[in-house]
Design a protein around this motif. Structure first.
Motif, PDB file in Angstrom:
ATOM      1  N   GLY A  99       0.812  -1.205   0.000  1.00  0.00           N
ATOM      2  CA  GLY A  99       0.000   0.000   0.000  1.00  0.00           C
ATOM      3  C   GLY A  99       0.847   1.257   0.000  1.00  0.00           C
ATOM      4  O   GLY A  99       0.481   2.265  -0.619  1.00  0.00           O
ATOM      5  N   SER A 100       2.013   1.199   0.658  1.00  0.00           N
ATOM      6  CA  SER A 100       2.863   2.375   0.774  1.00  0.00           C
ATOM      7  C   SER A 100       3.552   2.728  -0.538  1.00  0.00           C
ATOM      8  O   SER A 100       3.522   3.880  -0.975  1.00  0.00           O
ATOM      9  CB  SER A 100       3.912   2.168   1.872  1.00  0.00           C
ATOM     10  N   TRP A 101       4.197   1.736  -1.172  1.00  0.00           N
ATOM     11  CA  TRP A 101       4.870   2.106  -2.415  1.00  0.00           C
ATOM     12  C   TRP A 101       3.849   2.409  -3.519  1.00  0.00           C
ATOM     13  O   TRP A 101       4.106   3.245  -4.403  1.00  0.00           O
ATOM     14  CB  TRP A 101       5.905   1.067  -2.846  1.00  0.00           C
ATOM     15  N   VAL A 105       3.026   6.387  -5.472  1.00  0.00           N
ATOM     16  CA  VAL A 105       2.680   6.716  -6.857  1.00  0.00           C
ATOM     17  C   VAL A 105       1.532   7.724  -6.883  1.00  0.00           C
ATOM     18  O   VAL A 105       1.545   8.689  -7.662  1.00  0.00           O
ATOM     19  CB  VAL A 105       2.304   5.439  -7.640  1.00  0.00           C
ATOM     20  N   ALA A 106       0.531   7.526  -6.015  1.00  0.00           N
ATOM     21  CA  ALA A 106      -0.602   8.463  -5.961  1.00  0.00           C
ATOM     22  C   ALA A 106      -0.133   9.864  -5.578  1.00  0.00           C
ATOM     23  O   ALA A 106      -0.581  10.864  -6.146  1.00  0.00           O
ATOM     24  CB  ALA A 106      -1.652   7.963  -4.967  1.00  0.00           C
ATOM     25  N   ALA A 337       7.638   1.433  -7.488  1.00  0.00           N
ATOM     26  CA  ALA A 337       6.812   2.615  -7.738  1.00  0.00           C
ATOM     27  C   ALA A 337       7.046   3.144  -9.147  1.00  0.00           C
ATOM     28  O   ALA A 337       6.108   3.564  -9.835  1.00  0.00           O
ATOM     29  CB  ALA A 337       7.117   3.699  -6.704  1.00  0.00           C
ATOM     30  N   ASN A 338       8.298   3.109  -9.590  1.00  0.00           N
ATOM     31  CA  ASN A 338       8.618   3.589 -10.937  1.00  0.00           C
ATOM     32  C   ASN A 338       7.957   2.725 -12.007  1.00  0.00           C
ATOM     33  O   ASN A 338       7.488   3.218 -13.035  1.00  0.00           O
ATOM     34  CB  ASN A 338      10.128   3.601 -11.133  1.00  0.00           C
ATOM     35  N   ILE A 339       7.896   1.415 -11.743  1.00  0.00           N
ATOM     36  CA  ILE A 339       7.231   0.508 -12.692  1.00  0.00           C
ATOM     37  C   ILE A 339       5.736   0.835 -12.769  1.00  0.00           C
ATOM     38  O   ILE A 339       5.151   0.872 -13.865  1.00  0.00           O
ATOM     39  CB  ILE A 339       7.436  -0.966 -12.275  1.00  0.00           C
ATOM     40  N   LEU A 340       5.112   1.104 -11.617  1.00  0.00           N
ATOM     41  CA  LEU A 340       3.686   1.444 -11.617  1.00  0.00           C
ATOM     42  C   LEU A 340       3.446   2.789 -12.307  1.00  0.00           C
ATOM     43  O   LEU A 340       2.438   2.964 -13.004  1.00  0.00           O
ATOM     44  CB  LEU A 340       3.145   1.476 -10.188  1.00  0.00           C
ATOM     45  N   LEU A 341       4.361   3.730 -12.135  1.00  0.00           N
ATOM     46  CA  LEU A 341       4.251   4.999 -12.852  1.00  0.00           C
ATOM     47  C   LEU A 341       4.276   4.752 -14.366  1.00  0.00           C
ATOM     48  O   LEU A 341       3.525   5.372 -15.120  1.00  0.00           O
ATOM     49  CB  LEU A 341       5.399   5.934 -12.467  1.00  0.00           C
TER      50      LEU A 341
END
Length: 454
Positions: A99-101, A105-106, A337-341
């Protein structure tokens, strides 16, 4: 190069309070007036804020009580492990860390949404938007690696600036308040039935109430400062949240508010022109950057604590010899996080933000529920002999927090709950593998080493 398991106690009461308030205030308060206007009417929105505020205070008190008794890094992971054993501890760590990483992103998407009003290419060109958000992520990851005190000082300064900004907005919006903008209180399809949906969104603004307990191993005089900073931080944020949202709804009609990508800036621009709107947008970007600092810190600490215990891979437990920060946990979380971005950069910032917020919030809710339950489970250890009257007295607040968390999970909707449940299930094979590795390592230890440990 690495000094295992030694984090520097560089956080005092002032910085710890700023960590709690700063992690709560940020992307949530800057973006949520528009998100709530899309989901519910003014009446449902304010009821949702009241219910969320009360429920979050109950949860915060559980975190404060447990953090005072068990002031180690990892907070909710540590509490649930002590209350219910390694498996529930792992589930809490797994959900909170993911949830944190994801939540990071949010936060960064919120920065990009506001920055897009200043530099249109960030919003209109997906590649430039991705590069900009990635740069923000890694700059503040580096700041966290360079030291908890440096990160804490930066966030404290930005939080103080943020509070001043919000107070200014409240005054201006109050002076231009029009009660007609609040009518109808319960429009069609956005009546009382929308309260639970709105509450699942408002909870995003309260995520972070546990921040002092997550960084408990780095807080000076934790037996006093964890509790104080938690209560002070959530009190500051709650008062500001409710005032900002109420006056925002009165200063702009619901349709315009729902369509805004930067509601606070757009509201002020109505009265002072686009010039002031641009200044507020810059201030909003700076404010949300402070939240980025704090959330990267919290993300790494939960993974670090789980890594020390061997329920996460050992690289998560690596501490930098010079800066005494969990640098590998910071790097791994930021890579994900970068992958989700990258996966979200084809969407608009608003739609990506709303999806990520729901997914991240669903990751935290079971953790909050289990923390409240852990306080009840650990009652005897914390309070000694317990009779029926003492049980009722001690369990009253955590039980209300547990019920509130369950109600908010229900209000998140079937699709979001499904995503959260799938995320939980995905962690079970990971836990089984890590448990197998720990058992294999224990069995391979020399007999005298095992005797020494005992």
């Amino acid at each position: 190069m690495e000094n295992q398991n030694q984090l520097r106690k560089g956080i005092g009461l002032f910085i710890a309070t700023a960590l709690v308030a700063g992690n709560m205030m940020g992307s949530g308060i800057f973006m949520l007036p528009a998100t709530l206007a899309q989901e519910s009417g003014p009446g449902s929105t304010m009821i949702a804020w009241i219910l969320t505020g009360m429920g979050s205070i109950f949860l915060a008190l559980s975190f404060a009580n447990l953090g005072t008794r068990y002031p180690q890094s990892g907070g909710p992971y540590e509490f649930s492990k002590r209350g219910f054993g390694d498996f529930i501890g792992f589930i809490n760590a797994w959900l909170y860390w993911n949830g944190s990483w994801t939540g990071n992103v949010a936060v960064i998407l919120a920065i990009a949404s506001y920055a897009g009003n200043l530099i249109p290419a960030i919003a209109s060109n997906h590649l430039i938007g991705f590069i900009a958000t990635s740069a923000i992520l890694w700059i503040f990851t580096l700041i966290n690696i360079l030291g908890v005190r440096l990160a804490g000082k930066i966030q404290t300064a930005i939080t103080a600036f943020e509070i001043a900004l919000f107070l200014g907005f409240i005054v201006v919006a109050a002076l231009h308040f029009h009660p007609s903008n609040l009518t109808p209180l319960f429009p069609a399809h956005k009546g009382p039935g929308a309260i639970s949906v709105a509450a699942s969104s408002t909870l995003w603004a309260f995520i972070g109430l546990e921040s002092a307990t997550v960084a408990g191993g780095e807080i000076r005089n934790p037996q006093k400062n964890i509790r104080r900073s938690t209560i002070l931080g959530i009190s500051i944020a709650t008062v500001l949240y409710m005032a900002i949202n109420f006056f925002a709804m009165g200063a702009m009609n619901q349709k315009a508010l729902a369509g805004s990508s930067a509601p606070i800036s757009d509201i002020l621009a109505q009265f002072f022109g686009t010039g002031i709107g641009r200044l507020i947008t810059i201030a909003a970007v700076v404010s949300i950057l402070g939240t980025t600092v704090g959330w990267l810190l919290s993300t790494a600490r939960i993974a670090y604590a789980a890594g020390v215990d061997g329920v996460f891979p050992k690289p998560f437990a690596k501490v930098h010899s010079k800066y005494q920060t969990p640098y590998m946990a910071l790097i791994i979380g930021s890579v994900l996080a970068n992958i989700l971005l990258l996966m979200n950069y084809t969407k608009s910032f608003n739609s990506a933000f709303n999806f990520v917020v729901l997914l991240a919030t669903l990751s935290y809710l079971p953790v909050y529920a289990m923390t409240a339950a852990s306080e009840i489970r650990l009652m005897k250890k914390m309070h000694g002999t317990v009779n029926v009257f003492k049980f009722i007295k001690v369990s009253f607040i955590p039980l209300l927090g547990f019920i509130y968390a369950g109600w908010t999970i229900y209000g998140s909707g079937a699709k979001t709950v499904m995503y959260g449940f799938l995320l939980l299930l995905a962690g079970i094979p990971f836990y089984l593998y890590m448990n197998y590795k720990r058992e294999a390592t224990t069995n391979q230890q020399p007999a005298e080493s095992i005797t020494t440990k005992i």
